[in-house]
Design an enzyme around this catalytic site. Sequence first.
Site, PDB file in Angstrom:
ATOM      1  N   TYR A  68      20.545  24.052  16.766  1.00  0.00           N
ATOM      2  CA  TYR A  68      21.269  22.627  16.595  1.00  0.00           C
ATOM      3  C   TYR A  68      21.355  21.843  17.729  1.00  0.00           C
ATOM      4  O   TYR A  68      21.578  22.272  18.867  1.00  0.00           O
ATOM      5  CB  TYR A  68      22.383  23.094  15.867  1.00  0.00           C
ATOM      6  CG  TYR A  68      22.546  23.941  14.520  1.00  0.00           C
ATOM      7  CD1 TYR A  68      22.315  23.187  13.323  1.00  0.00           C
ATOM      8  CD2 TYR A  68      22.538  25.133  14.624  1.00  0.00           C
ATOM      9  CE1 TYR A  68      22.501  23.984  12.112  1.00  0.00           C
ATOM     10  CE2 TYR A  68      22.512  26.073  13.666  1.00  0.00           C
ATOM     11  CZ  TYR A  68      22.626  25.269  12.402  1.00  0.00           C
ATOM     12  OH  TYR A  68      22.698  26.284  11.213  1.00  0.00           O
ATOM     13  N   ASP A  82      34.961  17.347  11.305  1.00  0.00           N
ATOM     14  CA  ASP A  82      33.636  16.537  11.417  1.00  0.00           C
ATOM     15  C   ASP A  82      34.326  15.103  10.943  1.00  0.00           C
ATOM     16  O   ASP A  82      35.484  15.043  10.745  1.00  0.00           O
ATOM     17  CB  ASP A  82      32.496  16.893  10.719  1.00  0.00           C
ATOM     18  CG  ASP A  82      32.704  17.097   9.156  1.00  0.00           C
ATOM     19  OD1 ASP A  82      33.608  16.398   8.660  1.00  0.00           O
ATOM     20  OD2 ASP A  82      31.919  17.851   8.420  1.00  0.00           O
TER      21      ASP A  82
END
Length: 237
Positions: A68, A82
Amino acid sequence: MGVNGFLNIDKPAGNTSADVVTKVRRWSGQRHVGHGATLDPMATGVLPVCLGQATRLASFITESHKTYRAEVMLGESTDTYDSEGSTTASADPTSVTREQVEALLPSFSGAILQQPPMYSALKHRGQRLYRLARAGIEVERPHREVQVFRIELIDWQPPRLSIEVECGRGTYIRSLAHDMGQALGCGAHLTALMRTSCGPFDMTDSLSLDRVEAAFRNDDWRKLLLPMDTVLGRLTA
Protein backbone atom coordinates in the site's frame (compact mmCIF):
# COMPACT_ATOMS: atom_id res chain seq x y z
CA MET A 1 -21.53 -20.98 -20.23
CA GLY A 2 -19.46 -19.98 -17.18
CA VAL A 3 -16.15 -18.19 -17.56
CA ASN A 4 -13.27 -18.71 -15.15
CA GLY A 5 -10.54 -16.22 -14.34
CA PHE A 6 -9.62 -12.90 -12.72
CA LEU A 7 -10.00 -9.25 -13.54
CA ASN A 8 -7.33 -7.03 -11.98
CA ILE A 9 -9.40 -3.90 -11.35
CA ASP A 10 -8.18 -0.54 -10.10
CA LYS A 11 -10.98 0.21 -7.65
CA PRO A 12 -12.01 3.87 -7.70
CA ALA A 13 -12.57 5.82 -4.49
CA GLY A 14 -16.16 5.94 -3.29
CA ASN A 15 -16.99 2.41 -4.42
CA THR A 16 -17.08 -0.49 -2.01
CA SER A 17 -15.45 -3.74 -3.07
CA ALA A 18 -18.94 -5.26 -3.14
CA ASP A 19 -20.09 -2.46 -5.51
CA VAL A 20 -17.40 -3.49 -8.00
CA VAL A 21 -18.42 -7.15 -7.77
CA THR A 22 -22.09 -6.24 -8.33
CA LYS A 23 -21.19 -4.27 -11.44
CA VAL A 24 -19.04 -7.06 -12.90
CA ARG A 25 -21.76 -9.61 -12.16
CA ARG A 26 -24.34 -7.47 -13.97
CA TRP A 27 -22.09 -6.69 -16.92
CA SER A 28 -20.86 -10.27 -17.36
CA GLY A 29 -24.09 -12.13 -16.68
CA GLN A 30 -21.96 -14.55 -14.67
CA ARG A 31 -23.50 -16.06 -11.57
CA HIS A 32 -20.34 -16.65 -9.57
CA VAL A 33 -18.40 -13.42 -9.09
CA GLY A 34 -16.43 -12.43 -5.99
CA HIS A 35 -13.30 -10.60 -4.90
CA GLY A 36 -10.19 -11.20 -2.85
CA ALA A 37 -8.97 -8.84 -0.11
CA THR A 38 -11.51 -6.08 0.61
CA LEU A 39 -10.62 -2.42 0.16
CA ASP A 40 -12.27 0.38 2.14
CA PRO A 41 -14.58 2.64 0.10
CA MET A 42 -12.12 5.56 0.20
CA ALA A 43 -9.23 3.36 -0.96
CA THR A 44 -8.15 2.87 -4.56
CA GLY A 45 -5.98 0.33 -6.31
CA VAL A 46 -5.69 -3.36 -6.94
CA LEU A 47 -8.90 -5.32 -6.37
CA PRO A 48 -8.77 -8.85 -7.83
CA VAL A 49 -12.26 -9.84 -9.02
CA CYS A 50 -12.87 -13.56 -9.40
CA LEU A 51 -15.23 -15.14 -11.92
CA GLY A 52 -16.52 -18.71 -12.05
CA GLN A 53 -14.24 -21.34 -10.54
CA ALA A 54 -11.73 -18.60 -9.66
CA THR A 55 -14.00 -17.59 -6.76
CA ARG A 56 -12.74 -20.70 -4.97
CA LEU A 57 -9.30 -19.09 -4.88
CA ALA A 58 -10.43 -15.82 -3.27
CA SER A 59 -9.22 -16.91 0.18
CA PHE A 60 -5.69 -17.45 -1.16
CA ILE A 61 -5.68 -13.87 -2.46
CA THR A 62 -6.86 -12.59 0.92
CA GLU A 63 -4.00 -14.46 2.61
CA SER A 64 -1.36 -13.06 0.26
CA HIS A 65 1.09 -10.20 0.83
CA LYS A 66 -0.14 -6.74 -0.09
CA THR A 67 1.55 -3.40 -0.70
CA TYR A 68 0.00 0.00 0.00
CA ARG A 69 0.86 3.65 -0.39
CA ALA A 70 -0.78 5.71 2.30
CA GLU A 71 -1.03 9.44 2.96
CA VAL A 72 -1.24 10.41 6.62
CA MET A 73 -2.24 13.75 8.13
CA LEU A 74 -0.58 14.62 11.43
CA GLY A 75 -2.31 16.66 14.12
CA GLU A 76 -5.81 15.23 14.07
CA SER A 77 -7.33 11.93 15.20
CA THR A 78 -10.71 10.72 13.94
CA ASP A 79 -13.17 8.05 15.05
CA THR A 80 -12.75 6.12 11.79
CA TYR A 81 -8.96 6.62 11.72
CA ASP A 82 -9.39 8.23 8.28
CA SER A 83 -10.65 11.48 6.74
CA GLU A 84 -14.22 10.21 6.46
CA GLY A 85 -14.70 10.29 10.24
CA SER A 86 -15.31 12.91 12.89
CA THR A 87 -12.43 14.56 14.73
CA THR A 88 -11.86 13.14 18.20
CA ALA A 89 -8.67 15.02 19.15
CA SER A 90 -6.24 17.53 17.69
CA ALA A 91 -2.80 18.83 18.55
CA ASP A 92 -0.11 20.99 16.99
CA PRO A 93 2.18 18.72 14.91
CA THR A 94 4.74 21.36 13.94
CA SER A 95 7.36 20.02 16.34
CA VAL A 96 7.36 16.57 14.69
CA THR A 97 10.42 16.07 12.51
CA ARG A 98 11.16 13.73 9.65
CA GLU A 99 13.88 12.14 11.78
CA GLN A 100 11.33 11.35 14.50
CA VAL A 101 9.03 9.66 12.03
CA GLU A 102 11.84 7.62 10.48
CA ALA A 103 13.03 6.57 13.94
CA LEU A 104 9.49 5.49 14.83
CA LEU A 105 8.79 3.31 11.78
CA PRO A 106 10.85 0.25 12.85
CA SER A 107 8.52 -0.17 15.83
CA PHE A 108 5.71 -0.80 13.33
CA SER A 109 7.67 -3.45 11.44
CA GLY A 110 7.62 -7.22 11.93
CA ALA A 111 4.99 -9.02 14.01
CA ILE A 112 3.06 -6.22 15.72
CA LEU A 113 -0.09 -6.04 17.81
CA GLN A 114 -2.83 -3.91 16.32
CA GLN A 115 -6.30 -2.96 17.50
CA PRO A 116 -8.85 -2.99 14.65
CA PRO A 117 -10.84 0.23 14.25
CA MET A 118 -14.45 0.34 15.44
CA TYR A 119 -15.42 1.32 11.91
CA SER A 120 -14.56 -2.05 10.37
CA ALA A 121 -16.41 -5.08 9.03
CA LEU A 122 -15.25 -7.33 11.86
CA LYS A 123 -18.02 -8.82 13.96
CA HIS A 124 -18.82 -8.60 17.69
CA ARG A 125 -21.44 -11.10 18.81
CA GLY A 126 -22.73 -11.40 15.27
CA GLN A 127 -22.89 -7.65 14.59
CA ARG A 128 -20.59 -5.70 12.29
CA LEU A 129 -18.44 -3.28 14.28
CA TYR A 130 -19.21 -0.37 11.96
CA ARG A 131 -22.93 -0.79 12.62
CA LEU A 132 -22.33 -0.63 16.35
CA ALA A 133 -20.07 2.40 15.86
CA ARG A 134 -22.76 4.21 13.87
CA ALA A 135 -25.16 3.55 16.76
CA GLY A 136 -22.69 5.19 19.13
CA ILE A 137 -21.66 1.90 20.71
CA GLU A 138 -17.98 1.15 21.28
CA VAL A 139 -16.91 -2.35 22.29
CA GLU A 140 -13.60 -3.83 23.35
CA ARG A 141 -11.56 -4.99 20.36
CA PRO A 142 -8.78 -7.40 21.23
CA HIS A 143 -5.40 -6.55 19.76
CA ARG A 144 -4.40 -8.92 16.98
CA GLU A 145 -0.99 -9.88 15.71
CA VAL A 146 -0.36 -8.78 12.14
CA GLN A 147 2.72 -8.88 9.96
CA VAL A 148 4.32 -5.77 8.51
CA PHE A 149 7.19 -6.85 6.28
CA ARG A 150 8.27 -3.37 5.25
CA ILE A 151 7.28 0.19 6.12
CA GLU A 152 9.06 3.19 4.60
CA LEU A 153 8.62 6.94 4.60
CA ILE A 154 8.41 7.94 0.94
CA ASP A 155 7.31 11.58 1.20
CA TRP A 156 7.52 14.26 3.89
CA GLN A 157 5.40 17.39 3.41
CA PRO A 158 4.40 18.28 6.99
CA PRO A 159 1.79 18.01 8.33
CA ARG A 160 1.32 15.33 5.66
CA LEU A 161 3.53 12.33 5.09
CA SER A 162 3.35 9.28 2.85
CA ILE A 163 4.40 5.74 3.69
CA GLU A 164 4.70 2.53 1.70
CA VAL A 165 3.70 -0.61 3.57
CA GLU A 166 4.08 -4.27 2.64
CA CYS A 167 2.01 -6.41 4.97
CA GLY A 168 0.11 -9.62 5.55
CA ARG A 169 -3.54 -10.43 6.06
CA GLY A 170 -5.65 -8.42 8.46
CA THR A 171 -3.41 -5.35 8.67
CA TYR A 172 -5.36 -2.12 8.93
CA ILE A 173 -3.42 0.76 7.40
CA ARG A 174 -5.88 3.12 9.11
CA SER A 175 -4.81 1.68 12.46
CA LEU A 176 -1.15 2.14 11.51
CA ALA A 177 -1.82 5.83 10.78
CA HIS A 178 -3.73 6.27 14.04
CA ASP A 179 -1.11 4.46 16.11
CA MET A 180 1.70 6.49 14.54
CA GLY A 181 -0.10 9.66 15.56
CA GLN A 182 -0.51 8.40 19.11
CA ALA A 183 3.17 7.49 19.33
CA LEU A 184 4.19 10.93 18.02
CA GLY A 185 1.91 12.62 20.55
CA CYS A 186 -0.03 14.70 18.04
CA GLY A 187 -2.60 12.30 16.60
CA ALA A 188 -2.97 11.35 12.95
CA HIS A 189 -5.40 9.90 10.44
CA LEU A 190 -5.35 8.40 6.96
CA THR A 191 -6.22 10.75 4.10
CA ALA A 192 -5.57 8.54 1.07
CA LEU A 193 -4.79 4.89 0.43
CA MET A 194 -3.82 3.01 -2.71
CA ARG A 195 -3.09 -0.71 -2.89
CA THR A 196 -0.32 -1.23 -5.41
CA SER A 197 -0.13 -5.01 -5.22
CA CYS A 198 -2.12 -7.94 -3.89
CA GLY A 199 -0.43 -11.31 -4.23
CA PRO A 200 0.35 -11.80 -7.94
CA PHE A 201 -1.80 -8.83 -8.98
CA ASP A 202 -0.01 -5.53 -9.54
CA MET A 203 -1.04 -1.94 -10.15
CA THR A 204 0.96 -1.79 -13.39
CA ASP A 205 -1.49 -4.24 -14.97
CA SER A 206 -4.63 -2.97 -13.24
CA LEU A 207 -7.64 -1.86 -15.29
CA SER A 208 -9.89 1.11 -14.58
CA LEU A 209 -13.55 0.33 -13.97
CA ASP A 210 -14.44 2.42 -17.03
CA ARG A 211 -12.07 0.33 -19.17
CA VAL A 212 -13.67 -2.88 -17.91
CA GLU A 213 -17.19 -1.57 -18.50
CA ALA A 214 -16.28 -0.56 -22.07
CA ALA A 215 -14.88 -4.03 -22.70
CA PHE A 216 -18.15 -5.59 -21.57
CA ARG A 217 -20.12 -3.21 -23.82
CA ASN A 218 -17.93 -4.21 -26.77
CA ASP A 219 -18.12 -7.89 -25.78
CA ASP A 220 -14.33 -8.29 -25.80
CA TRP A 221 -13.90 -8.47 -22.02
CA ARG A 222 -12.73 -12.09 -22.04
CA LYS A 223 -9.34 -11.00 -23.38
CA LEU A 224 -8.87 -9.01 -20.16
CA LEU A 225 -9.27 -12.11 -17.99
CA LEU A 226 -6.23 -13.48 -16.23
CA PRO A 227 -6.14 -17.30 -15.99
CA MET A 228 -6.59 -19.23 -12.77
CA ASP A 229 -2.90 -20.15 -13.00
CA THR A 230 -2.19 -16.55 -11.96
CA VAL A 231 -2.94 -17.69 -8.42
CA LEU A 232 -2.58 -21.46 -8.80
CA GLY A 233 0.96 -21.07 -10.11
CA ARG A 234 1.98 -19.40 -6.88
CA LEU A 235 0.43 -22.14 -4.80
CA THR A 236 2.33 -24.86 -6.62
CA ALA A 237 5.63 -22.98 -6.99
